[in-house]
Write an enzyme that holds these catalytic residues in place. Sequence first.
Site, PDB file in Angstrom:
ATOM      1  N   ASP A 161      29.560  53.265  45.814  1.00 54.11           N
ATOM      2  CA  ASP A 161      30.607  52.403  45.263  1.00 54.11           C
ATOM      3  C   ASP A 161      30.005  51.123  44.694  1.00 54.11           C
ATOM      4  OD1 ASP A 161      32.668  54.137  45.768  1.00 54.11           O
ATOM      5  OD2 ASP A 161      33.374  53.123  47.573  1.00 54.11           O
ATOM      6  N   GLU A 170      36.642  41.899  44.447  1.00 55.66           N
ATOM      7  CA  GLU A 170      37.060  40.596  44.935  1.00 55.66           C
ATOM      8  C   GLU A 170      36.213  39.474  44.356  1.00 55.66           C
ATOM      9  OE1 GLU A 170      33.664  41.768  46.796  1.00 55.66           O
ATOM     10  OE2 GLU A 170      35.440  42.654  47.766  1.00 55.66           O
ATOM     11  N   ASP A 181      34.831  28.369  56.379  1.00 53.59           N
ATOM     12  CA  ASP A 181      33.648  28.921  55.718  1.00 53.59           C
ATOM     13  C   ASP A 181      33.925  29.379  54.292  1.00 53.59           C
ATOM     14  OD1 ASP A 181      32.174  28.451  57.945  1.00 53.59           O
ATOM     15  OD2 ASP A 181      32.072  30.531  58.614  1.00 53.59           O
ATOM     16  N   THR A 229      40.100  47.104  50.525  1.00 55.72           N
ATOM     17  CA  THR A 229      39.452  47.999  51.487  1.00 55.72           C
ATOM     18  C   THR A 229      38.002  47.601  51.755  1.00 55.72           C
ATOM     19  OG1 THR A 229      38.666  49.525  49.765  1.00 55.72           O
ATOM     20  CG2 THR A 229      40.865  49.918  50.671  1.00 55.72           C
ATOM     21  N   TYR A 279      35.277  43.929  51.489  1.00 54.61           N
ATOM     22  CA  TYR A 279      35.006  42.687  52.226  1.00 54.61           C
ATOM     23  C   TYR A 279      36.273  42.181  52.909  1.00 54.61           C
ATOM     24  CZ  TYR A 279      32.772  38.041  52.838  1.00 54.61           C
ATOM     25  OH  TYR A 279      32.223  36.884  53.337  1.00 54.61           O
ATOM     26  N   ASN A 280      37.386  42.228  52.195  1.00 52.05           N
ATOM     27  CA  ASN A 280      38.670  41.781  52.726  1.00 52.05           C
ATOM     28  C   ASN A 280      39.036  42.495  54.024  1.00 52.05           C
ATOM     29  OD1 ASN A 280      41.629  40.726  52.379  1.00 52.05           O
ATOM     30  ND2 ASN A 280      41.830  42.946  52.476  1.00 52.05           N
ATOM     31  N   LYS A 281      38.869  43.803  54.053  1.00 50.00           N
ATOM     32  CA  LYS A 281      39.222  44.577  55.255  1.00 50.00           C
ATOM     33  C   LYS A 281      38.308  44.219  56.420  1.00 50.00           C
ATOM     34  CE  LYS A 281      39.958  49.293  56.947  1.00 50.00           C
ATOM     35  NZ  LYS A 281      39.090  49.132  58.135  1.00 50.00           N
ATOM     36  N   SER A 282      37.058  43.907  56.130  1.00 45.01           N
ATOM     37  CA  SER A 282      36.104  43.610  57.198  1.00 45.01           C
ATOM     38  C   SER A 282      36.457  42.326  57.949  1.00 45.01           C
ATOM     39  CB  SER A 282      34.685  43.502  56.629  1.00 45.01           C
ATOM     40  OG  SER A 282      34.508  42.307  55.893  1.00 45.01           O
TER      41      SER A 282
END
Length: 266
Positions: free
Chosen positions: A51, A124, A152, A163, A165-168
């Site tokens: 991806d 993102e 931060d 799904t 960086y946001n999801k992490s």
Amino acid sequence: MTDRMNIFIYSKHDEDSLDKKSKVADALIHEGFTMTDNDKDANIIISIGSDGSFLQAVRKTGFRQDCLYAGISLTGKPGLYCDFHYNNLYEMTQTIRKEGLEVRKYPLIEVKIDDHQPFYCLNEFSIRSNIIRTFVLDVIIDDKLFETFLGDGLIISTPTGSTAYNKSVNGAVVDPLLRCFQVTELASVNNNKYRTLGSSFIMSGERKFQLKVHQDGNVFPLVAADNEALGIRQVESVEIRLSDKTVKTVKLKNNSFWEKVQRIYL
């Protein structure tokens, strides 16, 4: 079908990737397709890798609006953007050949930093402090101050990017059929002086969204578009909106966004 015969292949430049790129090109030529070394002449742009390679292919070729993008996974595991497998190229060639080919459209966000040229993100945009201390951002919605953030950083993601960086960091996963984008905090600090919502929030694509960096000595944040850091040194203001542009990919049977999410995460 003749308007889908010119293909540009994007890959990394290591020996293994270039070898696999050559084999993919040979397979496509055998099926009657034409390879081009200039992405501007292509009707279909194919990435080989992961991806991350797909994101790079879309960015490096300028988010073309007049062609299709397709991703080939080398790991054997499909990704969110890599619908095809290196070991089953026949499936890809036959899918592309179909007269009634369906197209999936992924939304983009447009970002403008100060006086720099606007750019696009498929996953993102993120802004983070580049030193070991927090920084302060004014979060402005439709020209009105919504909150003053201390922490931060922030992630502003598209529905498909929800799904990643946001999801992490516990952001919500959002259906890409919704015209929206999501704002997610990175380690916010809430005290008597600074107060934020404390959770991610989803905004209509009609909203105007702006960030202003407090000029308090920490004015050189790290900014990134998808998986690429940007070399912008100083940031005062960031404007973000949902773009009218989309990235078009091949739509496969039994491979909807939610089927992909289920396959990858559940």
